[in-house]
Design a protein around this motif. Structure first.
Motif, PDB file in Angstrom:
ATOM      1  N   SER A 237      -1.975 -14.566  -7.549  1.00  0.00           N
ATOM      2  CA  SER A 237      -0.519 -14.398  -7.517  1.00  0.00           C
ATOM      3  C   SER A 237       0.135 -15.663  -6.994  1.00  0.00           C
ATOM      4  N   ASP A 238       1.145 -16.111  -7.695  1.00  0.00           N
ATOM      5  CA  ASP A 238       1.924 -17.256  -7.221  1.00  0.00           C
ATOM      6  C   ASP A 238       3.063 -16.822  -6.309  1.00  0.00           C
ATOM      7  N   THR A 239       3.311 -15.509  -6.267  1.00  0.00           N
ATOM      8  CA  THR A 239       4.445 -14.982  -5.494  1.00  0.00           C
ATOM      9  C   THR A 239       4.028 -14.533  -4.098  1.00  0.00           C
ATOM     10  N   PHE A 240       2.883 -13.853  -4.007  1.00  0.00           N
ATOM     11  CA  PHE A 240       2.436 -13.292  -2.737  1.00  0.00           C
ATOM     12  C   PHE A 240       1.087 -13.897  -2.344  1.00  0.00           C
ATOM     13  N   LYS A 241       0.911 -14.070  -1.038  1.00  0.00           N
ATOM     14  CA  LYS A 241      -0.359 -14.603  -0.533  1.00  0.00           C
ATOM     15  C   LYS A 241      -1.354 -13.457  -0.353  1.00  0.00           C
ATOM     16  N   LEU A 242      -1.813 -12.923  -1.487  1.00  0.00           N
ATOM     17  CA  LEU A 242      -2.774 -11.821  -1.442  1.00  0.00           C
ATOM     18  C   LEU A 242      -3.703 -11.940  -2.637  1.00  0.00           C
ATOM     19  N   SER A 243      -4.998 -11.833  -2.376  1.00  0.00           N
ATOM     20  CA  SER A 243      -5.993 -11.915  -3.444  1.00  0.00           C
ATOM     21  C   SER A 243      -6.169 -10.552  -4.095  1.00  0.00           C
ATOM     22  N   PHE A 244      -6.900 -10.538  -5.190  1.00  0.00           N
ATOM     23  CA  PHE A 244      -7.227  -9.275  -5.857  1.00  0.00           C
ATOM     24  C   PHE A 244      -8.021  -8.372  -4.911  1.00  0.00           C
ATOM     25  N   ASP A 245      -8.981  -8.970  -4.197  1.00  0.00           N
ATOM     26  CA  ASP A 245      -9.776  -8.176  -3.249  1.00  0.00           C
ATOM     27  C   ASP A 245      -8.901  -7.588  -2.146  1.00  0.00           C
ATOM     28  N   GLY A 246      -7.879  -8.355  -1.727  1.00  0.00           N
ATOM     29  CA  GLY A 246      -6.957  -7.842  -0.717  1.00  0.00           C
ATOM     30  C   GLY A 246      -6.163  -6.662  -1.237  1.00  0.00           C
ATOM     31  N   LEU A 247      -5.680  -6.748  -2.467  1.00  0.00           N
ATOM     32  CA  LEU A 247      -4.952  -5.641  -3.083  1.00  0.00           C
ATOM     33  C   LEU A 247      -5.864  -4.431  -3.246  1.00  0.00           C
ATOM     34  N   LEU A 248      -7.082  -4.678  -3.690  1.00  0.00           N
ATOM     35  CA  LEU A 248      -8.044  -3.592  -3.862  1.00  0.00           C
ATOM     36  C   LEU A 248      -8.321  -2.882  -2.543  1.00  0.00           C
ATOM     37  N   ASP A 249      -8.363  -3.641  -1.464  1.00  0.00           N
ATOM     38  CA  ASP A 249      -8.625  -3.056  -0.143  1.00  0.00           C
ATOM     39  C   ASP A 249      -7.546  -2.039   0.230  1.00  0.00           C
ATOM     40  N   HIS A 250      -6.298  -2.357  -0.083  1.00  0.00           N
ATOM     41  CA  HIS A 250      -5.205  -1.412   0.160  1.00  0.00           C
ATOM     42  C   HIS A 250      -5.470  -0.090  -0.562  1.00  0.00           C
ATOM     43  N   TYR A 251      -5.827  -0.188  -1.823  1.00  0.00           N
ATOM     44  CA  TYR A 251      -6.050   1.028  -2.623  1.00  0.00           C
ATOM     45  C   TYR A 251      -7.290   1.790  -2.170  1.00  0.00           C
ATOM     46  N   LYS A 252      -8.332   1.098  -1.764  1.00  0.00           N
ATOM     47  CA  LYS A 252      -9.549   1.775  -1.298  1.00  0.00           C
ATOM     48  C   LYS A 252      -9.270   2.609  -0.048  1.00  0.00           C
ATOM     49  N   HIS A 253      -8.440   2.089   0.843  1.00  0.00           N
ATOM     50  CA  HIS A 253      -8.120   2.863   2.045  1.00  0.00           C
ATOM     51  C   HIS A 253      -7.270   4.088   1.702  1.00  0.00           C
ATOM     52  N   LEU A 254      -6.414   3.954   0.716  1.00  0.00           N
ATOM     53  CA  LEU A 254      -5.629   5.117   0.279  1.00  0.00           C
ATOM     54  C   LEU A 254      -6.535   6.193  -0.301  1.00  0.00           C
ATOM     55  N   MET A 255      -7.650   5.790  -0.892  1.00  0.00           N
ATOM     56  CA  MET A 255      -8.606   6.749  -1.454  1.00  0.00           C
ATOM     57  C   MET A 255      -9.347   7.532  -0.371  1.00  0.00           C
ATOM     58  N   GLU A 256      -9.261   7.079   0.856  1.00  0.00           N
ATOM     59  CA  GLU A 256      -9.918   7.779   1.969  1.00  0.00           C
ATOM     60  C   GLU A 256      -9.027   8.862   2.559  1.00  0.00           C
ATOM     61  N   GLU A 257      -7.790   8.941   2.099  1.00  0.00           N
ATOM     62  CA  GLU A 257      -6.849   9.935   2.613  1.00  0.00           C
ATOM     63  C   GLU A 257      -7.023  11.266   1.885  1.00  0.00           C
ATOM     64  N   PRO A 258      -6.329  12.339   2.341  1.00  0.00           N
ATOM     65  CA  PRO A 258      -6.471  13.666   1.727  1.00  0.00           C
ATOM     66  C   PRO A 258      -6.178  13.663   0.224  1.00  0.00           C
ATOM     67  N   GLU A 259      -6.566  14.760  -0.441  1.00  0.00           N
ATOM     68  CA  GLU A 259      -6.524  14.844  -1.898  1.00  0.00           C
ATOM     69  C   GLU A 259      -5.142  14.591  -2.475  1.00  0.00           C
ATOM     70  N   ASP A 260      -4.098  15.079  -1.821  1.00  0.00           N
ATOM     71  CA  ASP A 260      -2.763  14.903  -2.401  1.00  0.00           C
ATOM     72  C   ASP A 260      -2.373  13.421  -2.461  1.00  0.00           C
ATOM     73  N   VAL A 261      -2.799  12.644  -1.460  1.00  0.00           N
ATOM     74  CA  VAL A 261      -2.527  11.208  -1.470  1.00  0.00           C
ATOM     75  C   VAL A 261      -3.357  10.538  -2.561  1.00  0.00           C
ATOM     76  N   LYS A 262      -4.649  10.868  -2.628  1.00  0.00           N
ATOM     77  CA  LYS A 262      -5.523  10.287  -3.647  1.00  0.00           C
ATOM     78  C   LYS A 262      -5.001  10.593  -5.050  1.00  0.00           C
ATOM     79  N   ASP A 263      -4.615  11.841  -5.282  1.00  0.00           N
ATOM     80  CA  ASP A 263      -4.113  12.225  -6.607  1.00  0.00           C
ATOM     81  C   ASP A 263      -2.851  11.453  -6.964  1.00  0.00           C
ATOM     82  N   PHE A 264      -1.973  11.284  -5.991  1.00  0.00           N
ATOM     83  CA  PHE A 264      -0.725  10.557  -6.220  1.00  0.00           C
ATOM     84  C   PHE A 264      -1.014   9.105  -6.607  1.00  0.00           C
ATOM     85  N   VAL A 265      -1.927   8.482  -5.862  1.00  0.00           N
ATOM     86  CA  VAL A 265      -2.239   7.070  -6.104  1.00  0.00           C
ATOM     87  C   VAL A 265      -2.937   6.898  -7.448  1.00  0.00           C
TER      88      VAL A 265
END
Length: 342
Positions: free
Chosen positions: A282-310
């Motif tokens: 990304s030229d706009t944000f200082k975040l790598s693909f792995d960094g973005l993926l890390d955000h989503y992986k932690h959301l997958m550890e939350e209860p089912e309604d959060v996982k389903d939403f994501v």
């Protein structure tokens, strides 16, 4: 009488040295008992001040002794803060302020002193005006002097006594201000107060307050509203607060979850394939693909309604990109693929 005066002056010497030590690196050796004994000295000299403030001969003798000790200590202690006779009336408060501004003070002792100030300030019928003023000054100065913090895991934040004490002080001070404000004034009160705290310190204080609540209350709502009220606040909060905390907050409130997911979508949408290295950048944000993926992986550890939403959100984004299953064409395809691997 001469014997009693000598005893008083000897004790005064000791108390002045105690106040000096409270400003020095030697405070690293202070435990709660040291503080309690020092506060007892402070109480004693409050009485001395009250008894002799109008007794000119005795007061003059005490002032002469104070002047001599100040000169002596200033020769040995860099940036020594001299005291005056009238300071004896606020000796306990001066002691507490010196300790709380001293980075050498051990964490348990720091917490004990802040609790003393908070308890004294809450007992309006018993606390003095000076105690109230000094406690408010302590709150402000501590917020502005809080060192930069970084936490890799959630338990590191919640187990940090300095940060949690700072957060408790912020919560207490804000709640008192909010009690005196009308509903329409409350957001501006929070904004004004948080605006005095430097970034990223303010973000760590907010996350500590939010996570210390099992359920969101009025203050929590106002803090989240402040984060969401400005793009700079949002970006700053999401970039400085770790993924585990953000995922937990997403579970606590759907309002925050929506803002957080929208931010992640902006991050992902800003990425493009760098053909030279085969990675999403990304030229706009200082975040790598792995960094973005890390955000989503932690959301997958939350209860089912959060996982389903994501997951629903990611599938929609993948579909909008053409619904490709080949890697390297859509960042959302690649995010989903990595999530399904785990």
């Amino acid at each position: 009488m001469a014997e009693k005066m000598k005893t008083l002056l000897d004790s005064l010497d000791q108390f002045i040295k105690v106040l000096a030590l409270a400003q020095s690196v030697h405070a690293k050796d202070w435990d709660i008992q040291h503080v309690q004994r020092a506060l007892d000295w402070g109480t004693y000299f409050q009485h001395v001040h009250h008894r002799f403030r109008t007794d000119n001969p005795v007061r003059s003798t005490i002032e002469t002794q104070i002047t001599e000790r100040n000169k002596e200590l200033s020769r040995y202690i860099e940036n020594y803060n001299p005291i005056m006779f009238d300071d004896l009336h606020n000796g306990r408060d001066i002691l507490c302020m010196s300790l709380l501004q001293n980075k050498a003070l051990p964490d348990p002792t720091f917490k004990y002193v802040t609790e003393l100030l908070r308890n004294a300030d809450s007992k309006s019928g018993e606390s003095t005006c000076s105690t109230h003023i000094i406690s408010q000054k302590v709150v402000s100065e501590l917020f502005l002097s809080l060192p930069l913090l970084a936490f890799e895991k959630l338990h590191e934040l919640l187990d940090n006594p300095v940060l949690m004490t700072q957060a408790d002080l912020l919560r207490s001070s804000l709640e008192k201000r909010l009690q005196l404000s009308e509903d329409r004034q409350k957001p501006s009160v929070v904004s004004e107060f948080l605006g005095q705290i430097s970034k990223p310190r303010v973000y760590h204080l907010i996350e500590a307050i939010l996570l210390s609540n099992e359920a969101l209350d009025l203050l929590s709502d106002l803090l989240l509203d402040w984060v969401q009220s400005d793009d700079d606040h949002c970006v700053g909060f999401f970039m400085n607060v770790n993924c585990q905390v953000l995922a937990r907050l997403s579970f606590m409130t759907s309002k925050f979850r929506n803002v957080y997911i929208n931010h992640l979508v902006k991050l992902g949408s800003s990425m493009a394939q760098d053909v030279t290295c085969g990675k999403w950048v990304s030229d706009t944000f200082k975040l790598s693909f792995d960094g973005l993926l890390d955000h989503y992986k932690h959301l997958m550890e939350e209860p089912e309604d959060v996982k389903d939403f994501v997951l629903s959100n990611l599938r929609t984004l993948k579909s909008q990109d053409g619904n490709y299953d080949v890697s390297g064409i859509s960042v959302w395809t690649d995010i989903l693929a990595e999530i399904h691997k785990t």
